[in-house]
Write a protein that holds these residues in place. Structure first.
Motif, PDB file in Angstrom:
ATOM      1  N   ALA A 373       0.833  -1.203   0.000  1.00 28.82           N
ATOM      2  CA  ALA A 373       0.000   0.000   0.000  1.00 28.82           C
ATOM      3  C   ALA A 373       0.865   1.250   0.000  1.00 28.82           C
ATOM      4  O   ALA A 373       0.513   2.258  -0.622  1.00 28.82           O
ATOM      5  CB  ALA A 373      -0.927  -0.001   1.208  1.00 28.82           C
ATOM      6  N   SER A 374       2.010   1.170   0.689  1.00 23.07           N
ATOM      7  CA  SER A 374       2.889   2.325   0.747  1.00 23.07           C
ATOM      8  C   SER A 374       3.474   2.627  -0.631  1.00 23.07           C
ATOM      9  O   SER A 374       3.556   3.781  -1.053  1.00 23.07           O
ATOM     10  CB  SER A 374       3.979   2.089   1.784  1.00 23.07           C
ATOM     11  OG  SER A 374       5.247   2.314   1.270  1.00 23.07           O
ATOM     12  N   LEU A 375       3.860   1.550  -1.342  1.00 25.10           N
ATOM     13  CA  LEU A 375       4.341   1.737  -2.707  1.00 25.10           C
ATOM     14  C   LEU A 375       3.266   2.390  -3.561  1.00 25.10           C
ATOM     15  O   LEU A 375       3.527   3.349  -4.289  1.00 25.10           O
ATOM     16  CB  LEU A 375       4.681   0.373  -3.311  1.00 25.10           C
ATOM     17  CG  LEU A 375       6.138  -0.035  -3.343  1.00 25.10           C
ATOM     18  CD1 LEU A 375       6.284  -1.421  -3.939  1.00 25.10           C
ATOM     19  CD2 LEU A 375       6.949   0.972  -4.147  1.00 25.10           C
ATOM     20  N   PHE A 376       2.058   1.855  -3.432  1.00 27.48           N
ATOM     21  CA  PHE A 376       0.947   2.346  -4.232  1.00 27.48           C
ATOM     22  C   PHE A 376       0.660   3.830  -3.965  1.00 27.48           C
ATOM     23  O   PHE A 376       0.614   4.644  -4.883  1.00 27.48           O
ATOM     24  CB  PHE A 376      -0.303   1.505  -3.965  1.00 27.48           C
ATOM     25  CG  PHE A 376      -1.541   2.049  -4.603  1.00 27.48           C
ATOM     26  CD1 PHE A 376      -1.740   1.909  -5.968  1.00 27.48           C
ATOM     27  CD2 PHE A 376      -2.490   2.707  -3.849  1.00 27.48           C
ATOM     28  CE1 PHE A 376      -2.874   2.426  -6.571  1.00 27.48           C
ATOM     29  CE2 PHE A 376      -3.625   3.229  -4.436  1.00 27.48           C
ATOM     30  CZ  PHE A 376      -3.818   3.089  -5.801  1.00 27.48           C
ATOM     31  N   THR A 377       0.511   4.185  -2.689  1.00 29.96           N
ATOM     32  CA  THR A 377       0.175   5.585  -2.402  1.00 29.96           C
ATOM     33  C   THR A 377       1.311   6.523  -2.789  1.00 29.96           C
ATOM     34  O   THR A 377       1.069   7.614  -3.276  1.00 29.96           O
ATOM     35  CB  THR A 377      -0.176   5.828  -0.914  1.00 29.96           C
ATOM     36  OG1 THR A 377       0.643   4.994  -0.107  1.00 29.96           O
ATOM     37  CG2 THR A 377      -1.624   5.568  -0.644  1.00 29.96           C
ATOM     38  N   ALA A 378       2.566   6.078  -2.555  1.00 25.89           N
ATOM     39  CA  ALA A 378       3.681   6.962  -2.896  1.00 25.89           C
ATOM     40  C   ALA A 378       3.731   7.210  -4.400  1.00 25.89           C
ATOM     41  O   ALA A 378       3.881   8.340  -4.849  1.00 25.89           O
ATOM     42  CB  ALA A 378       4.994   6.361  -2.420  1.00 25.89           C
ATOM     43  N   ILE A 379       3.585   6.145  -5.180  1.00 28.82           N
ATOM     44  CA  ILE A 379       3.711   6.273  -6.627  1.00 28.82           C
ATOM     45  C   ILE A 379       2.559   7.069  -7.230  1.00 28.82           C
ATOM     46  O   ILE A 379       2.750   7.930  -8.078  1.00 28.82           O
ATOM     47  CB  ILE A 379       3.809   4.887  -7.292  1.00 28.82           C
ATOM     48  CG1 ILE A 379       5.113   4.218  -6.877  1.00 28.82           C
ATOM     49  CG2 ILE A 379       3.738   5.000  -8.812  1.00 28.82           C
ATOM     50  CD1 ILE A 379       5.247   2.796  -7.360  1.00 28.82           C
ATOM     51  N   THR A 380       1.357   6.768  -6.792  1.00 23.17           N
ATOM     52  CA  THR A 380       0.210   7.426  -7.427  1.00 23.17           C
ATOM     53  C   THR A 380      -0.240   8.688  -6.694  1.00 23.17           C
ATOM     54  O   THR A 380      -0.155   9.792  -7.210  1.00 23.17           O
ATOM     55  CB  THR A 380      -0.985   6.469  -7.510  1.00 23.17           C
ATOM     56  OG1 THR A 380      -1.321   6.071  -6.184  1.00 23.17           O
ATOM     57  CG2 THR A 380      -0.655   5.260  -8.342  1.00 23.17           C
ATOM     58  N   PHE A 381      -0.681   8.505  -5.465  1.00 22.30           N
ATOM     59  CA  PHE A 381      -1.390   9.591  -4.797  1.00 22.30           C
ATOM     60  C   PHE A 381      -0.486  10.771  -4.441  1.00 22.30           C
ATOM     61  O   PHE A 381      -0.804  11.923  -4.723  1.00 22.30           O
ATOM     62  CB  PHE A 381      -2.090   9.042  -3.562  1.00 22.30           C
ATOM     63  CG  PHE A 381      -3.041   9.999  -2.944  1.00 22.30           C
ATOM     64  CD1 PHE A 381      -4.242  10.287  -3.550  1.00 22.30           C
ATOM     65  CD2 PHE A 381      -2.713  10.648  -1.758  1.00 22.30           C
ATOM     66  CE1 PHE A 381      -5.123  11.188  -2.981  1.00 22.30           C
ATOM     67  CE2 PHE A 381      -3.582  11.546  -1.194  1.00 22.30           C
ATOM     68  CZ  PHE A 381      -4.789  11.812  -1.804  1.00 22.30           C
ATOM     69  N   THR A 382       0.673  10.451  -3.792  1.00 20.97           N
ATOM     70  CA  THR A 382       1.579  11.538  -3.384  1.00 20.97           C
ATOM     71  C   THR A 382       2.001  12.361  -4.595  1.00 20.97           C
ATOM     72  O   THR A 382       2.007  13.597  -4.561  1.00 20.97           O
ATOM     73  CB  THR A 382       2.828  10.948  -2.704  1.00 20.97           C
ATOM     74  OG1 THR A 382       2.410  10.042  -1.700  1.00 20.97           O
ATOM     75  CG2 THR A 382       3.670  12.028  -2.078  1.00 20.97           C
ATOM     76  N   HIS A 383       2.338  11.656  -5.660  1.00 20.24           N
ATOM     77  CA  HIS A 383       2.764  12.315  -6.878  1.00 20.24           C
ATOM     78  C   HIS A 383       1.682  13.260  -7.405  1.00 20.24           C
ATOM     79  O   HIS A 383       1.901  14.436  -7.650  1.00 20.24           O
ATOM     80  CB  HIS A 383       3.085  11.233  -7.916  1.00 20.24           C
ATOM     81  CG  HIS A 383       3.786  11.768  -9.116  1.00 20.24           C
ATOM     82  ND1 HIS A 383       4.025  11.019 -10.231  1.00 20.24           N
ATOM     83  CD2 HIS A 383       4.294  12.997  -9.378  1.00 20.24           C
ATOM     84  CE1 HIS A 383       4.651  11.765 -11.132  1.00 20.24           C
ATOM     85  NE2 HIS A 383       4.825  12.962 -10.629  1.00 20.24           N
TER      86      HIS A 383
END
Lengths: 403, 294
Positions: A373-383
């Motif tokens: 989930a951390s990979l997912f949020t960092a790659i998509t949402f944070t960006h």
């Protein structure tokens, strides 16, 4: 200022906040708690091999499983877990069982059942009995215990009853005489009933004991853990408090150190938490005490992804790039270490998952879901959120990004 | 700041930290809990301050007084560790305890057979070995073998120092210790890889006149803020768990806290430096081979 982008940004933030608020109740109600958080019983039974005797088969363990299921059903535990482990073990978990002592006594009664004639000859063994059940006799409404034999048992029982009409056949658990019914007539069908109980409850207890003795192999308890409900609730309460303090500190640190991106990180982390807890609930994973620690630790790793991205962003800004370019370059450069470092964490998690058991497995599951989930949020949402903050035109001073 | 140039000092510190732990591990080993040894653990809550001597007297009736370890804990709790108890015996003991102390509650009761304990120990070593192998494999694939070895060596020292601390202070370890160590492994590598990644990136744009040593030093410095901040955030969480999280997970949290902090230091002060030395050594060997050929 770009009104459309600003509105999008506000909408995104509201969406996260609303999602968090709305999911709080359903998640906290339906997430499954482990034994260590709600109290309960965990037992591992292992078949005892008699030296020189036949090897224990998986078949037999499955039989034991069904016997245990019947016995546990009587306890009124909502979600018992009874599953074979390897070829000679059975794991029983009873979360939230009110009286663990009673349960363990019931499970632990692993003695061998035998039917013996007056002179002590064993005529029928536990494995010959298919099942025993309490009932009210259709004839006179009196409580009775119905016995049903297996095919082989039917034959043995027929021979024994033919030879012992008018005599008694004792039913023994190990060497304790449990019942001593008299044979009224030869029983050839393999279906018998024992009468003479004062109430249905008594008949039910005897039926349960008979079932317990119908184990095809002798089982012994090799591991047992019970946690009282008070201790479980206490652990849950304490780790909740600890978790909130830990997360609070992280949030405060992120905002203080990284300013605007820090705020973006906090929002991403809220979304991240909703995803992880939601996934745990949907997967029907059990939250254990180490599981909570795993979740908190994965927050640390999710923060790390953000930290790597922002440090890169700052570097790019210091190199004199414009904010827009710095966001893109910083993000792209940060992806290498973020992906590599998370994959190695996943490797350790996978090993834990396949080799560990019980609470350790719970830890691996939460940590694993957390890392993904951390990979997912960092790659998509944070960006996405960073881009949006910039293009909204509200925050274009690079000081706000800590550079 | 020249962190890489002083690497001999850091190696020395690591050795200094390693030696007492290794000696202790050899001389007194680890204080294995019932998860590994097999045995019983009872946690009982009493209404008043528990009296150890009286509890021991009760246990003596069952010839368990000498082999039991009694420990007081918060909220009038008492922890009793003893040999593996059969259910019947446990019931009898609780009966006697109730006779002696009145209303008491059995909060937790664990019984682990010796078979299970041995399995857990074997599984733990297997898990450690497999995790390390898999990580070496992945790093060799993504970076190069020398990075993998440098990372694993630095990580190995962290695991040994942490285990050594548990041995020196004879802190009892249970199954969760294994989970903590495995997590530390994952976390250490996680920490180290970001620095390695930076070295890899800087190597691609290496200036001709920059020495390899300076390049490594620059890479460590460039990632320093991140290294420190990341350890800090994890320390926040683990610190909160250690202080407020209750006793049941203390072994777990403490091991993780020690490991994560050591791991953070080790990735800054050791991992890249080891890689550099491997590289320099390889170069020296090559030069030697060349001169020999001529």
């Amino acid at each position: 200022m770009n009104t459309k982008k600003t509105l999008q940004l506000v909408a995104m933030i509201l969406l996260v906040v609303v999602a968090a608020a709305l999911s709080y109740n359903p998640i906290s109600k339906s997430i499954k708690l482990g034994l260590d958080l709600q109290g309960g019983l965990h037992v591992v039974l292992q078949a005892v091999e008699t030296p020189g005797g036949p090897e224990v088969t998986r078949e037999q363990i499955l039989q034991v499983q069904s016997v245990m299921e019947q016995r546990v059903n009587g306890l009124g535990v909502t979600e018992p877990i009874i599953q074979p482990q390897g070829n000679n073990r059975l794991v029983i978990e009873l979360p939230g069982v009110q009286n663990p002592e009673e349960a363990i006594n019931l499970i632990g009664r692993t003695a061998l059942l035998t039917f013996r004639t007056a002179d002590g000859t064993v005529v029928v063994e536990g494995k010959d009995l298919k099942k025993a059940k309490e009932a009210l006799s259709p004839r006179n409404n009196q409580p009775e215990v119905l016995l049903e034999m297996t095919a082989e048992g039917t034959k043995k029982f027929a021979d024994a009853t033919q030879a012992n009409v008018g005599k008694q056949i004792g039913i023994f658990l190990d060497n304790d005489l449990l019942q001593n019914p008299r044979v009224n007539e030869p029983i050839l069908t393999g279906q018998a009933s024992i009468t003479g109980y004062s109430n249905l409850e008594e008949a039910r207890n005897i039926a349960m004991l008979l079932n317990s003795g119908a184990l095809p192999v002798k089982m012994e308890i090799v591991e047992k853990r019970t946690v009282g409900p008070t201790l479980g609730a206490d652990s849950l309460e304490k780790s909740k408090i600890a978790g909130m303090i830990g997360i609070g500190l992280i949030f405060a640190f992120m905002v203080a150190y990284y300013r605007l991106p820090g705020v973006v990180a906090v929002i991403s982390l809220v979304l991240y938490s909703v995803i992880v807890l939601g996934a745990l609930t949907l997967l029907k994973a059990t939250l254990t005490l180490p599981g909570i620690a795993g979740f908190l630790l994965s927050i640390g790793m999710a923060v790390d992804a953000n930290v790597i991205i922002y440090e890169r962003l700052k570097e790019e800004l210091r190199r004199g790039k414009t904010l827009r370019v710095a966001i893109e370059d910083g993000f792209n450069r940060a992806m290498h270490p973020v992906v590599d470092s998370n994959v190695t964490s996943l490797i350790a998690v996978a090993v834990l998952f396949f080799l560990g058991h019980g609470t350790i497995k719970g830890f691996a599951v939460t940590l694993g879901i957390g890392v993904l989930a951390s990979l997912f949020t960092a790659i998509t949402f944070t960006h996405y959120l960073l881009r949006l903050t910039h293009s909204s035109g509200l925050f274009n001073n690079s000081k706000l990004y800590g550079a | 700041m020249n962190i890489v140039g002083r690497r001999k000092i850091w190696y020395g510190i690591v050795l200094l930290l390693l030696i007492p732990g290794l000696i202790s591990l050899m001389l007194q080993g680890l204080n294995m809990g019932i998860d590994f040894r097999g045995g019983s653990l009872l946690q009982i809550q009493m209404e008043q301050q528990p009296d150890v001597a009286k509890i021991r007297t009760v246990l003596d009736q069952y010839q368990l007084g000498a082999s039991s370890y009694i420990q007081l804990s918060e909220n009038n709790n008492v922890l009793i560790r003893t040999v593996s108890l059969e259910q019947d015996k446990l019931n009898q003991i609780m009966e006697s305890m109730r006779g002696q102390f009145g209303k008491i509650e059995l909060l937790r009761d664990e019984n682990v057979g010796p078979v299970i304990g041995k399995e857990l120990a074997t599984n733990a070593l297997l898990a450690l070995g497999m995790a390390m192998l898999a990580i070496v494999g992945y790093m060799t694939y993504r970076f190069e073998f020398k990075f993998a070895i440098a990372g694993i060596l630095s990580l190995f020292s962290v695991v040994l120092i942490t285990t050594g601390i548990y041995s020196i202070f004879q802190i009892e370890i249970d199954g969760s210790f294994v989970a903590a160590i495995l997590t530390v492994i994952g976390y250490c590598i996680h920490d180290t890889i970001v620095i390695f990644d930076r070295i890899r990136e800087n190597l691609q744009r290496k200036k001709r006149d920059e020495a390899l040593e300076d390049l490594v030093n620059r890479s460590v410095l460039e990632t320093m803020t991140r290294s420190i901040n990341t350890v800090l955030t994890v320390v926040f969480v683990l610190g909160a768990l250690l202080v407020f999280g209750g006793e049941t997970i203390r072994v777990f949290t403490l091991a993780m806290l020690i490991g994560v902090v050591l791991g953070g230091c080790s990735s800054i002060f050791n991992a890249s430096q080891l890689w550099l030395d491997f590289k320099l050594w390889e170069k020296a060997q090559r030069v030697k081979a060349k001169t020999n050929a001529v």
